[in-house]
Structure formats: C-alpha cells, structure tokens
Motif scaffolding. Structure first.
Motif, short mmCIF file in Angstrom:
data_model
loop_
_atom_site.label_atom_id
_atom_site.label_comp_id
_atom_site.label_asym_id
_atom_site.label_seq_id
_atom_site.Cartn_x
_atom_site.Cartn_y
_atom_site.Cartn_z
N ILE A 36 0.83 -1.05 -0.02
CA ILE A 36 0.12 -0.16 0.05
C ILE A 36 0.82 1.25 0.07
N LYS A 37 1.85 1.12 0.70
CA LYS A 37 2.88 2.34 0.94
C LYS A 37 3.80 2.67 -0.13
N ILE A 38 4.01 1.71 -0.77
CA ILE A 38 5.34 1.40 -1.84
C ILE A 38 4.83 2.38 -3.04
N ASN A 39 3.58 2.51 -3.36
CA ASN A 39 3.24 3.37 -4.50
C ASN A 39 3.36 4.93 -4.11
N ASP A 40 3.38 5.14 -3.09
CA ASP A 40 3.59 6.59 -2.62
C ASP A 40 4.94 6.80 -2.60
N ASP A 41 5.85 5.96 -2.11
CA ASP A 41 7.35 5.79 -2.25
C ASP A 41 7.77 6.08 -3.61
N ILE A 42 7.04 5.47 -4.56
CA ILE A 42 7.72 5.25 -5.97
C ILE A 42 7.23 6.60 -6.70
N GLU A 43 6.04 7.29 -6.16
CA GLU A 43 5.65 8.49 -6.98
C GLU A 43 6.70 9.74 -6.36
N SER A 44 7.11 9.27 -5.26
CA SER A 44 8.00 10.39 -4.47
C SER A 44 9.17 10.37 -5.08
N ALA A 45 9.85 8.96 -5.37
CA ALA A 45 11.10 9.04 -6.04
C ALA A 45 11.02 9.46 -7.57
N LYS A 46 9.95 9.15 -8.34
CA LYS A 46 9.72 9.60 -9.56
C LYS A 46 9.65 11.29 -9.43
N GLN B 83 11.09 13.14 -7.61
CA GLN B 83 12.57 13.72 -7.25
C GLN B 83 13.37 13.68 -8.55
N TYR B 84 13.10 12.39 -9.26
CA TYR B 84 13.83 12.27 -10.51
C TYR B 84 13.34 13.39 -11.66
N GLN B 85 12.27 13.62 -11.64
CA GLN B 85 11.72 14.44 -12.59
C GLN B 85 12.46 15.84 -12.29
N ASN B 86 12.41 16.27 -11.00
CA ASN B 86 13.00 17.54 -10.75
C ASN B 86 14.55 17.80 -10.93
N ALA B 87 15.27 16.57 -10.73
CA ALA B 87 16.70 16.67 -11.16
C ALA B 87 16.97 16.67 -12.55
N ALA B 88 16.11 15.64 -13.26
CA ALA B 88 16.12 15.29 -14.68
C ALA B 88 15.70 16.90 -15.38
N ASN B 89 14.84 17.80 -14.94
CA ASN B 89 14.43 19.06 -15.44
C ASN B 89 15.78 20.14 -15.29
N ILE B 90 16.50 20.02 -13.92
CA ILE B 90 17.64 20.87 -13.92
C ILE B 90 18.79 20.38 -14.78
N GLN C 276 12.96 16.59 -24.96
CA GLN C 276 12.58 15.76 -24.04
C GLN C 276 11.72 14.61 -24.56
N ASP C 277 12.21 13.44 -23.97
CA ASP C 277 11.37 12.31 -24.24
C ASP C 277 10.23 12.27 -23.67
N LYS C 278 9.39 11.20 -23.62
CA LYS C 278 8.22 11.22 -22.97
C LYS C 278 8.37 11.26 -21.33
N LEU C 279 7.58 12.25 -20.42
CA LEU C 279 8.01 12.60 -19.19
C LEU C 279 7.75 11.18 -18.27
N ASP C 280 7.29 10.32 -18.90
CA ASP C 280 6.69 9.06 -18.08
C ASP C 280 7.79 7.92 -18.39
N HIS C 281 8.70 8.36 -19.28
CA HIS C 281 9.69 7.19 -19.57
C HIS C 281 11.12 7.81 -18.91
N LEU C 282 11.49 7.05 -17.68
CA LEU C 282 12.57 7.28 -17.10
C LEU C 282 13.82 6.66 -17.42
N SER C 283 15.05 7.26 -17.49
CA SER C 283 16.26 6.57 -17.93
C SER C 283 17.39 7.20 -16.93
#
Length: 554
Positions: free
Chosen positions: A344-354, A356-363, A399-406
């Motif tokens: 139940i909790k891990i989905n929240d953790d995944i969204e949080s990590a995602k 943080q990734y998006q913020n770092a990738a944007n910079i 930029q690639d699709k924002l939901d595609h993380l690499s």
C-alpha cells in the motif's frame, strides 16, 4: 603522459625503444612502412585482444611495455593505490604474447587480468582511430560529448541516484504484486496453523514439565510400592534392616577401638554412614506419605501431554520445540501483514522518487540546453576555420516522454549540421562525408581539451581525405590541443607533421630475406628532408625543401 614504448618481436619489429615528449609528436613514413605499428602495440598494452600473427616470424613471443608518468594524473594514481600497485609516479603496462596466441598482462610488475589493463588504460591515454569520428553520429556519444562540455557530473549523478531509487522501488512493488496470490494462500494456511496453536497455547518449557508430570503420574503406584519397600529395608523391618545392622556394627567397632586405635577412624565412618542412612530413610518415608494419586489430575496431564505430541507430529517438529515453532509462525504471519502494508505504501514511495527524479532531470535538461547553445556556436566557428565556411552546427536537446525514465535523464541529444548555403540542419551522418565528420570531431576534441580527463591523445591518420589549407588548419588545431594534453599523431600530411614538437620517422628495411621496421626521432635537418618528401614525393627538390623549412618555421 606516455614516456616510453618498448617493442620486442612484434609484427615486423625486432626491437624498438621509443621515447615520447610533451606537446605534439607526429609520426610519418612511407606507405606500408608500418606507421601504425607503435599505435597497435600500445593498444595491446591497453588491453586490446591479441591474435597469433602479432608475434614476429620465428619468434616464441612478443613483449610490449608502455611507461606513463602519473605525477599529475590523480585518477590513475588513485586506481593504482586502490589495487595496491602504486609505484612512485610511474605506471608500466606490460604485455607478453606467445606465438600460440596466449598472453599475460602486467601492471607495475604485478600480473593482472586483461580487464584491469583496460580500466587503467582509459585513465592514461585515448586512441582516436581513423574511424572514431563515426562514433559522433551515435546518440549516446553525442549526449556524452555535450555532458562533458557542460561539466555537470553532479547533476548526472543526482539523476542516476533517483532513477536507481525509482527502479528499485518499482521492482520491489512488482515482486510484491506478482507474489500476492501465492502470499494470500500461504497467509490463510498460516492463520489456520496459528489459530490452532493459539488455542492450545503451549508455553515455553511447558512440555518438559508436562513430560515430567506425566511420567510421575503414570508410574505413581509403582513409585509408592517401591518407596515403601525401601523404607522397610532401611529402617522398619523387624527381622533385619540396614539401620539396626549399621548401628550394631558401629558399636562393635567403637568398642574394639579401645584396644586398637587404628579402628577408631573406621568406627567414625560407620557412625557417619548410620546418620546418612537414618536421614535418607526419614526423607523417603516423608516422600511416601506425601505422594497422592489423583486420577482426575493424571487424566488432564495425560490429555495435554498427548495433544502436544500430536500437534508436534502434525507440524513435523520435536514436541519440546513446539512453543518456539508457534512463535516463528506468529512472526511469519506478521511479515505477511507487513508486506500488505508495504504494498500500500510503496506506491507513494515510487511517486515520491519519480518526482525527485523529474526535478533533477529538469535541472539537467536546463544545463544541457545552455551548454548546447554555447557548444553549437563554438563548433560552428571552428568548422569555418577547418575550411567549412558555410557550415553550421547545432545541438538539439528535446525531451522524451516524461513518463519514460532513464539513467541519463529524459533528454534526446542530436547533433545537426548544414554544410551548404540554404541547406537545412540535418543529422550529421546524412549531410557530412567521412572527412567532414573527422574535421568536426577534431573541432570537438580541441574545444573539449580543457575537460579531457585522459592526459594523452593519439590520432591515427584522422586527417585522411583532407589537404591544402584545411590540412594546415588541422595541424594548427592539433598543435592547439597539445597545449593542454600530450598529442601523438600518425599522419601523411606535411602541414600536420610540421606542427609537431617532436617528429618520428618510420622506415621498413629488408635484406631480401628478412624485413624490419625502425622508428627514428628526426633532427631539424631530418625533419626538413622528411616534410619535403611529403610535399614532393620521392623526388625532393630545392622548392620542396624551401617549402618544408617554411612550414617548420610557421
């Protein structure tokens, strides 16, 4: 930087010792003389794959050794220190190759796997071959070039960190989800087992006490009859008992001790024995009187004892381990509940990590965009200097699709070029020839020279396909590059050869039966003669000699 290269029995080389200098070294020679042999030998020292035909004919093995100065190469010194191979300010890479193709590799005298030669080699020198310019048409290499120029490794590391965190959490969630049905079945079984053990509620050490009580109760009648018999034998039988017999013997010996003192000790032992037997007899009598046979209590004990044994057999554990097994099942059941909570909790953790990734990738994207604009302008200007007057260069960061993380962020980096007026910017491999790509690649090398980690660069005939004013500018660019790093260039162009601070001449000698390659460092006069030969061919004229002197003076 590369200090020395020693070659023994390699290809058509019998023995060569080449000393290298700082700045720019050019290597020239006649066609077929083997100008690239030193580069090939160095490549083997850096971990290239060896084949059997590298050993000189009629020789058992080839030996190659490259010596590098690491006094200003912190990365290489750290690597050597980490692997316990640090040797002052030198690094010696050695390769021994047998005629059968087997090889051994050494770093500072220590035998190592070939992979370690490659690792340290990347920190010491980079060989830029004739076809290396083809790398710059690859998307991954274009991204790496832009990142090297932008010098934002900390941003790359941050993106990589959050990507790995997101990926790890996603894999954990997938595993939890895939195992959910199996986990539910196991959980139901556990719940049934735990409920059964909860109801029985066997306490720690209880079974051992049950076993003792069961043995006592089940043998109660036998215990009573035997203890009564023992009491009578010890003290209550009228015809004969142990107490009366011991007392009589003790009295007799005590009397005899009046005549012989040696019997006194024995009399004391008999008295002590008499006291102990009398005490034991009294305690046994009290025990006999205290024993009560309670059929109801025995029935309860027997029932619980039997139930414990059956439960233990059911769960395939020893009866005395049943209570511990119960606790183990409770812990496993708690883990199942923990897994459900985690899912139940891990989905929240995944969204949080995602996020943080998006913020770092944007910079990172912003940094790439700024660097792309600057680098595009610098390469365009450098292309003009390399006889591509109408050339334009641009780096596109999309930029690639924002939901595609690499691992490298969400940017696609594309190098675009236009070489003729009115021609639109397109991918370089579509509009540039091999020679033009080579010149663009060289322009990048010069621009990135301040950021190059490797202290030595080798260019193996990267000037193929160019001549005239372009060749002269290539020579200047390579000389410019040599201000920041050691440059070694195999060339056939006099305009490039003349820019070297050191020039080596490669010749092939034969006596009709054997062929041998030699490498000679040219003097000033020797350089004039060699550059004149490159200008005029085999027939050197006064004009070509004058042109050679002019090139060397330029």
């Amino acid at each position: 930087m590369l200090l020395q290269l020693n070659i023994q029995n390699f290809a058509i080389v019998r023995s060569l010792d080449i000393d290298w200098q700082q700045g720019m070294t050019t290597i020239t020679g006649e066609t077929g003389a083997g100008k690239s042999i030193a580069i090939d030998a160095l490549g083997l020292c850096l971990g290239d794959r060896a084949v059997t035909n590298v050993v000189r004919a009629d020789c058992k093995k080839a030996e190659l050794a490259a010596t590098f100065d690491t006094s200003h190469n912190i990365a290489a010194k750290n690597w050597l220190k980490h692997h316990d191979m640090l040797l002052d300010n030198e690094c010696i890479l050695r390769r021994v190759i047998s005629a059968e193709g087997r090889s051994k590799a050494y770093i500072n005298g220590s035998q190592v796997p070939l992979a370690q030669l490659k690792e340290i080699g990347q920190l010491l020198i980079h060989i830029h071959g004739q076809h290396n310019h083809q790398l710059i048409v690859k998307a991954s290499e274009q991204r790496n070039i832009l990142d090297a120029y932008a010098n934002h490794q900390h941003l790359l590391d941050e993106v990589k960190y959050y990507y790995q965190q997101w990926r790890s959490l996603s894999q954990e969630a997938q595993t939890l989800q895939e195992n959910k049905l199996q986990r539910e079945a196991q959980q139901q079984l556990l719940q049934y087992q735990v409920q059964e053990l909860n109801e029985f509620s066997l306490q720690p050490d209880e079974f051992e006490n049950l076993e003792k009580d069961y043995q006592r109760q089940s043998n109660g009648q036998h215990i009573l009859s035997e203890t009564l018999s023992a009491v009578q034998q010890l003290s209550e039988a009228e015809q004969f008992n142990v107490v009366d017999s011991l007392r009589s013997s003790a009295d007799k010996i005590a009397g005899l001790a009046n005549y012989d003192g040696k019997l006194k000790a024995i009399a004391e032992q008999l008295n002590e024995a008499l006291i102990q037997v009398e005490d034991a007899s009294q305690e046994l009598k009290h025990y006999y009187q205290s024993v009560e046979l309670d059929p109801d209590s025995y029935s309860l004990i027997e029932e619980r004892y039997s139930s414990a044994i059956m439960l233990a057999k059911k769960h395939q554990v020893a009866p005395n381990a049943l209570a511990q097994f119960h606790q183990q099942l409770l812990q496993e059941l708690a883990l199942f509940s923990s897994d459900e909570s985690r899912l139940i909790k891990i989905n929240d953790d995944i969204e949080s990590a995602k996020q943080q990734y998006q913020n770092a990738a944007n910079i990172l994207s912003e940094s790439r965009a700024k660097a792309a604009a600057k680098l595009s302008k610098m390469i365009t200007n450098s292309m003009a200097e390399l006889n591509m007057a109408h050339g334009k260069f641009a780096i596109k960061v999309s930029q690639d699709k924002l939901d595609h993380l690499s691992l490298h962020g969400h940017d696609n980096v594309s190098f675009l070029a236009s070489l003729n007026p009115g021609q639109p910017l397109e991918a370089m491999n579509k509009v540039a020839s091999g020679g033009e790509l080579s010149r663009i690649s060289l322009a990048m090398q010069v621009i990135l020279a301040d950021k190059v980690i490797t202290p030595s660069l080798i260019f193996d005939e990267v000037d193929v396909g160019i001549s005239g004013p372009t060749a002269a500018m290539v020579g200047k660019k390579l000389q410019q590059l040599a201000k920041n790093t050691q440059v070694i260039c195999v060339t056939h162009l006099p305009q490039v050869a003349s820019k070297g601070h050191q020039q080596l001449f490669v010749a092939k000698l034969t006596d009709g039966e054997h062929t041998e390659t030699t490498v000679t460092e040219l003097s000033r006069d020797g350089r004039v003669q060699e550059i004149a030969r490159l200008l005029a061919g085999d027939k050197v004229t006064d004009t070509s000699l004058a042109n050679a002197q002019e090139l060397l003076a330029g």
